[in-house]
Design an enzyme around this catalytic site. Sequence first.
Site, short mmCIF file in Angstrom:
data_model
loop_
_atom_site.label_atom_id
_atom_site.label_comp_id
_atom_site.label_asym_id
_atom_site.label_seq_id
_atom_site.Cartn_x
_atom_site.Cartn_y
_atom_site.Cartn_z
N CYS A 73 0.85 -1.18 0.00
CA CYS A 73 0.00 0.00 0.00
C CYS A 73 0.89 1.24 0.00
O CYS A 73 1.80 1.36 0.82
CB CYS A 73 -0.90 -0.02 1.23
SG CYS A 73 -1.83 1.50 1.50
N CYS A 124 -4.80 0.74 6.66
CA CYS A 124 -5.12 2.18 6.67
C CYS A 124 -6.44 2.51 5.98
O CYS A 124 -6.88 3.66 6.02
CB CYS A 124 -3.99 2.98 6.04
SG CYS A 124 -3.86 2.81 4.25
N CYS A 144 -8.43 -5.61 -9.81
CA CYS A 144 -8.08 -4.52 -10.70
C CYS A 144 -7.67 -3.33 -9.83
O CYS A 144 -8.51 -2.70 -9.18
CB CYS A 144 -9.31 -4.19 -11.56
SG CYS A 144 -8.98 -2.99 -12.84
#
Length: 157
Positions: A73, A124, A144
Amino acid sequence: MKKILILGLLVSFAACKGTAQQEKQENFPVTKTEAEWRAELSSEEFYVLREEGTERAFTSDLLNNKQKGTYVCAACQTPVFKSETKFDSGTGWPSFYDYIEGNVAFSSDNKLGYTRTEEHCATCGGHLGHVFDDGPKPTGKRHCINGVALDFVPEAP
């Protein structure tokens, strides 16, 4: 009759409004204010990760990345996808047939007038993309993902 029509329109607009980011602020281990996220993320990262936006297709530097490693991330560096699950879906966004269990969370997204499964970071709450049922074996899933929502960590030699 006008009241019923107006009420129907209001309900329709409310149903299309996404609430995942509002819920995320309360339910995820890493929480920050909007100002803190804006200070840490680029404007495009903020748009995608915090406002549930979508980057333009075929613009991600990670789209054609074939290196071995882990996709994390971009907001909190939580590992979310492994390179061996990445495939070319032809859609213009990095696609994966599987995710790192426990590090990705899911919610419903009705912003386009129909329900899709939204994918976000379980640490998060950052919006990553959506998952669809048209991927390859073994899972049949296509995660996706917005490339701007990811950073890539190459495998150590």
